[in-house]
Design an enzyme around this catalytic site. Structure first.
Site, PDB file in Angstrom:
ATOM      1  N   LEU A   1      28.549 -24.021  -9.886  1.00  0.00           N
ATOM      2  CA  LEU A   1      28.669 -25.459  -9.663  1.00  0.00           C
ATOM      3  C   LEU A   1      27.311 -26.127  -9.473  1.00  0.00           C
ATOM      4  O   LEU A   1      27.119 -27.272  -9.855  1.00  0.00           O
ATOM      5  CB  LEU A   1      29.547 -25.724  -8.429  1.00  0.00           C
ATOM      6  CG  LEU A   1      30.986 -25.188  -8.487  1.00  0.00           C
ATOM      7  CD1 LEU A   1      31.709 -25.476  -7.178  1.00  0.00           C
ATOM      8  CD2 LEU A   1      31.745 -25.806  -9.658  1.00  0.00           C
TER       9      LEU A   1
ATOM     10  N   PHE B   1      22.821 -25.137  -8.534  1.00  0.00           N
ATOM     11  CA  PHE B   1      21.747 -24.259  -8.099  1.00  0.00           C
ATOM     12  C   PHE B   1      20.684 -25.075  -7.386  1.00  0.00           C
ATOM     13  O   PHE B   1      20.379 -26.211  -7.778  1.00  0.00           O
ATOM     14  CB  PHE B   1      21.081 -23.556  -9.288  1.00  0.00           C
ATOM     15  CG  PHE B   1      21.732 -22.268  -9.706  1.00  0.00           C
ATOM     16  CD1 PHE B   1      22.001 -21.267  -8.789  1.00  0.00           C
ATOM     17  CD2 PHE B   1      22.063 -22.061 -11.028  1.00  0.00           C
ATOM     18  CE1 PHE B   1      22.585 -20.086  -9.180  1.00  0.00           C
ATOM     19  CE2 PHE B   1      22.650 -20.879 -11.433  1.00  0.00           C
ATOM     20  CZ  PHE B   1      22.914 -19.885 -10.497  1.00  0.00           C
TER      21      PHE B   1
ATOM     22  N   GLY C   1      17.393 -22.854  -2.582  1.00  0.00           N
ATOM     23  CA  GLY C   1      17.973 -22.154  -1.439  1.00  0.00           C
ATOM     24  C   GLY C   1      19.090 -21.202  -1.815  1.00  0.00           C
ATOM     25  O   GLY C   1      19.454 -20.322  -1.042  1.00  0.00           O
ATOM     26  N   GLY C   2      19.661 -21.362  -3.017  1.00  0.00           N
ATOM     27  CA  GLY C   2      20.770 -20.520  -3.447  1.00  0.00           C
ATOM     28  C   GLY C   2      21.702 -21.279  -4.358  1.00  0.00           C
ATOM     29  O   GLY C   2      21.453 -22.432  -4.715  1.00  0.00           O
TER      30      GLY C   2
ATOM     31  N   ASP D   1      23.791 -36.479   5.563  1.00  0.00           N
ATOM     32  CA  ASP D   1      23.417 -36.381   4.146  1.00  0.00           C
ATOM     33  C   ASP D   1      24.455 -37.084   3.283  1.00  0.00           C
ATOM     34  O   ASP D   1      24.946 -36.541   2.295  1.00  0.00           O
ATOM     35  CB  ASP D   1      23.285 -34.909   3.743  1.00  0.00           C
ATOM     36  CG  ASP D   1      22.566 -34.737   2.397  1.00  0.00           C
ATOM     37  OD1 ASP D   1      21.938 -35.710   1.944  1.00  0.00           O
ATOM     38  OD2 ASP D   1      22.638 -33.644   1.822  1.00  0.00           O
TER      39      ASP D   1
END
Length: 941
Positions: free
Chosen positions: A232, A234, A237-238, A365
């Site tokens: 979904l 990238f 951080g992962g 956020d």
């Protein structure tokens, strides 16, 4: 240049790199250590390079070693590397400070390059093995992020990868110069630095690395109780993945966190934030606006959070799909329907945020991509890694820049600020970070929204109060008095644009003359047409301002002594600088720069207008005709021949532009090549050139799709583009020019559809290449059925053009007592031609000024020369390295360029000399630079 956020750290108003003074505050102590006797050092804003003098040459490529380290271990790792490499005479480099390390390992940083603190250059494989074995012991206990492009050695902070030592360049898929290595056949190919470890097919993995590759491959994702379905998202951080629970069959979302990677501004890594998100989700359990937590586990040092899969669309995508002003079919009914939807959606988001606040949580956020809406109407807020408890009265440490609250907002006020931004964003979907540069822009935007949509101006009163804050300046905004496009007389608007551009100049700096896109800090970008000094000076000169002589001196000085890696192209390199210097009356300098270019292997350039043969050929035609130097026109003719040979047929391109495929459009695609064919035909070439121009145009039309509103736009697979550089109107201008020479029903229909994007009422950006100014420039240049450029002053008003000019009010900003515009990504102002104020200036002038200035070569009103036809292949005498146009003239003598070059022959070198690694001229750095090889003699004047 994909990463803009790091360039926002140095200045509130412009993209910039961290200056030396800012660097010094976070430099590692090693930076101030004296250079060892017998060594040389070269320092940049990012790296510190060290190499011993007189120690033999490094190979141009091989197995390089990287040391990774977290912030807490960085200084110890550097001490170990220094103490190991210096006595052994091993070349190395390291990141110069904590701020650079933090920036290059942030969540928004490049995934392939992240994690590298030190690079070590072994002389051969045997030395590589010894270094790895010995440093592994010395660095025991040092921890750092996994370097995705590399193979990890053992379990410590050492990684290896095969790649280039020397800085050589070759053309990438779009013709831009990219780092290169030599393949098994001795050809330069791109040195791909991806996010997975790979060994080039002509290279054998050393036996001492085989066990480490086996260890890497032993970690298997099938050990987890979930089956991956798709990616979904990238980040550094992962990843975020869609998966299925094997036990229950439920579809879930897996969020991955890599240890020590994806840092935020206070140095927290992705794992720390993911654990925090788990705790927040537990606190918010049971709320309909929050996805349910399902699991948390660790595999191969990577942490995974498992949460409920909410099958919805991000609000961002819904805004793009529903926003009416981007469609040519927009009417009052569409505006009213959208307004009802937007206000309803805003109410749902406010209700969801209130649920969090009742549980004592600040989301932190909030932005449209973190808001999901399902088909059934459920609204869900996702991504809680920076959420905080309201009682902590904390600030957000990582958030979307467009919705990030100022430093004076804490606790619940952080979310209230983001909600106010969202109210604006729903009606003006441009990033509201402009409010951080000039908060009073909120008042003008509210007026424009109320003028455009059926929403009362009072609906924004509370949002304005929230955005401006309690200590807002009561003085009126300069935008209330500055002349705005479409409202004030053109001379007043022009002068206001000139003031802001000239106020931003920094002639005391060597790395730029005017602030622009971050691309100006890469590969000679400070001098070029697109992002550098040449483009700004061109716009100023073409619109009637007297260019200060010292600014022309600045451009000439830097173009005649170009940095290594400076491209030859028209918009990205030296040809553009030569064109502008000629325009400024500096013809000798212009021709000397062309001499530098023609000594290189220009035949290897790509075909396009921005960086390839189309742009350089057009420039040589222009200079050859202006100076009477037939050799220049002969070289241009040879460039036409090469383009005709290499172009291919109409179906020889994929139907998608960009990504893994070559790009379409005026600047990067086949339309720019068609422009060269048309110019060659117009100066007396054979009719076959029109045939090749038609083939080129059809290649770009093949990569277009028909939108719902009947407009034809370039298809990138995931989006469609209407702009000048890679979109509809750039292709349309060339089609219109072609139709002036030959009737074609297919092209006439295509032109009407390409031009329809000009009826759209809103464009997120204002720039000349990828914004509203591109629409204005294209309309002024002939984007209409008769293909005629708009005369100036215009006698035949075009309502589309008038509307687009007025539309620039959405983007206008005050600066330096004048009028300015934001650059790409809208995070900072820009003055450059491609993305910023200079481009807006030129576009407006093309429509409103009696001089009818335009981008070079875009208009076809130059008189037909009727001169000699194209010379046959091979007869031009334009082979590489033999130009010799003015032997001994200023800047053309041996060594005058003061630059080094890659052996690809596509970057400049002093009098034909080629060197494979150096970032600055040899007058500034000794030739024994890390990884450098000695120059070899080549052809020159």
């Amino acid at each position: 240049m994909d990463q803009y956020e790091p360039y926002c750290l140095a200045d509130l108003f412009f993209y910039d790199k961290l200056g030396q003074r800012q660097n010094e505050a976070s430099d590692f102590p090693l930076v101030t250590r004296p250079v060892p006797e017998g060594w040389v050092r070269h320092d940049s804003d990012v790296w510190m390079y060290y190499a011993p003098k007189g120690e033999g040459q490094l190979p141009p490529q091989g197995w390089k070693i990287h040391v990774s380290a977290r912030l807490d271990d960085a200084e110890r790792a550097l001490e170990v590397v220094w103490d190991y490499c210096v006595p052994r005479g091993i070349v190395f480099k390291y990141l110069r400070g904590r701020s650079v390390l933090l920036m290059r390992n942030s969540k928004a940083a490049s995934r392939g390059a992240s994690g590298k603190l030190v690079t070590i250059y072994p002389r051969d494989e045997n030395e590589c093995e010894v270094i790895l074995k010995e440093l592994d012991e010395l660095l025991e206990g040092v921890e750092g992020p996994y370097i995705l492009s590399d193979l990890r050695y053992a379990n410590g902070p050492l990684f290896v990868r095969y790649g280039g030592f020397a800085e050589r360049r070759c053309p990438g898929k779009d013709g831009e110069l990219v780092p290169a290595i030599e393949n098994g056949d001795g050809e330069l190919i791109p040195d791909v630095r991806g996010t997975t470890f790979a060994v080039p097919e002509w290279v054998t993995l050393p036996s001492f690395l085989e066990p480490h590759l086996e260890a890497r491959n032993s970690v298997r994702v099938d050990e987890m109780p979930y089956d991956f379905e798709s990616v979904l998202h990238f980040s550094n951080g992962g990843g975020v993945y869609l998966a299925k629970d094997r036990a229950t069959g439920e579809r879930v979302v897996l969020k991955e966190a890599r240890p020590h990677a994806g840092l935020d501004v206070i140095g927290r890594d992705a794992v720390t934030r993911l654990k925090h998100e788990r705790d927040i989700l537990e606190r918010l359990s049971g709320l309909d606006a929050v996805p349910a937590l399902r699991d948390y586990f660790v595999l191969g040092e990577h942490h995974f959070l498992v949460e409920e899969f909410v099958d919805g669309n991000p609000l961002q995508r819904q805004i793009v799909q529903k926003y009416p002003l981007t469609k040519a079919t927009c009417d009052e009914a569409a505006l009213a329907e959208y307004t009802d939807w937007a206000l309803g959606m805003l109410g749902q988001v406010e209700s969801a945020v209130a649920q969090l606040h009742e549980r004592g949580v600040v989301f932190g956020d909030l932005h449209p991509s973190n808001i999901l809406v399902t088909a059934s109407g459920r609204l869900c807020l996702i991504d809680y890694e920076v959420a905080v408890l309201a009682s902590e009265q904390a600030r957000t440490t990582l958030a979307n820049p467009a919705f990030l609250a100022p430093r004076d907002r804490r606790g619940l006020d952080v979310d209230r600020y983001a909600l106010a931004c969202l109210r604006y964003y729903l009606f003006a979907p441009q990033t509201t970070i402009t409010l951080l540069m000039h908060r009073q822009k909120a008042c003008q935007l509210a007026d424009l929204i109320a003028e455009t949509f059926p929403v009362p101006r009072a609906a924004f009163d509370d949002a304005i109060t929230t955005l401006l804050g309690p200590d807002a300046d009561p003085e009126p905004s300069p935008l209330d008095t500055l002349p705005l496009p479409g409202l004030a007389p053109w001379p007043e608007v022009r002068d206001a644009l000139h003031r802001s551009i000239l106020a931003s100049a920094t002639p005391e700096r060597d790395d730029r003359l005017f602030p622009g896109d971050p691309a100006q800090f890469r590969d000679g970008g400070a001098i070029n047409m697109a992002h550098g000094a040449a483009g700004v000076l061109y716009a100023l000169a073409e619109t009637g301002t007297e260019v200060p002589p010292e600014y022309a001196d600045w451009l000439a000085r830097h173009a005649l002594s170009p940095e290594v890696g400076t491209p030859l192209g028209f918009y990205d390199g030296l040809h553009g600088a030569a064109h502008v210097l000629d325009r400024l009356g500096r013809r000798r300098d212009a021709l000397d720069i062309v001499d530098i270019c023609l000594r290189e292997k220009w035949e290897q350039l790509s075909l396009n207008l921005c960086s390839g043969l189309a742009g350089t050929g057009l420039n040589l035609f222009h200079l050859g005709e202006a100076t009477g130097e037939s050799e220049l026109t002969s070289v241009a003719s040879r460039m036409v021949e090469l383009c005709a040979e290499r172009l291919g047929g109409p179906d020889d391109v994929p139907e998608i532009s960009g990504g893994e495929h070559p790009r379409a459009g005026l600047m990067h695609g086949s339309s720019g090549v068609a422009l060269l064919f048309l110019r060659a035909y117009e100066r007396g070439g054979p009719s076959e050139l029109l045939d090749r121009a038609a083939d080129a145009i059809r290649q770009d039309l093949r990569r277009c799709l028909l939108a719902e509103d009947g407009s034809l736009q370039v298809n990138q697979g995931w989006r469609s583009l209407p702009y000048l550089d890679e979109g509809s109107v750039g292709i349309g201008v060339v089609v219109a020019r072609y139709l002036r020479h030959r009737d074609d029903e297919e092209f006439e229909l295509a032109l009407s559809r390409l031009a329809r994007v000009a009826e759209s009422g809103y464009f997120v950006q204002s720039g000349l290449f990828t914004g509203r100014a591109s629409i204005i420039a294209a309309l002024a240049a002939g984007l209409r059925p008769d293909g005629r450029a708009v005369p100036g002053p215009r006698a035949d008003a075009d309502p589309r053009l008038d509307a687009q000019i007025r539309g620039l009010r959405w983007h206008a900003m005050p600066y330096g007592g004048g009028l300015a515009f934001t650059g790409d990504q809208l995070m900072r102002l820009s003055m450059d031609l491609a993305t910023g104020t200079a481009g807006v200036l030129l576009a407006l002038a093309s429509a409103l000024d009696a001089r009818r200035p335009s981008l070079p070569f875009l208009l076809d009103d130059a008189p037909l020369i009727g001169g000699p036809s194209l010379s046959p292949a091979g007869s031009s005498g334009a082979d590489a390295g033999t130009s010799g146009l003015r032997a001994g003239s200023a800047g053309a003598d041996a060594g005058s360029s003061g630059a080094l070059a890659g052996s690809s022959g596509l970057t400049v070198g002093p009098s034909g000399r080629v060197e494979t690694l150096a970032k600055v001229s040899p007058s500034r750095v000794p030739p024994e630079r890390p990884g450098s090889v000695h120059p070899r003699e080549g052809k020159g004047v």
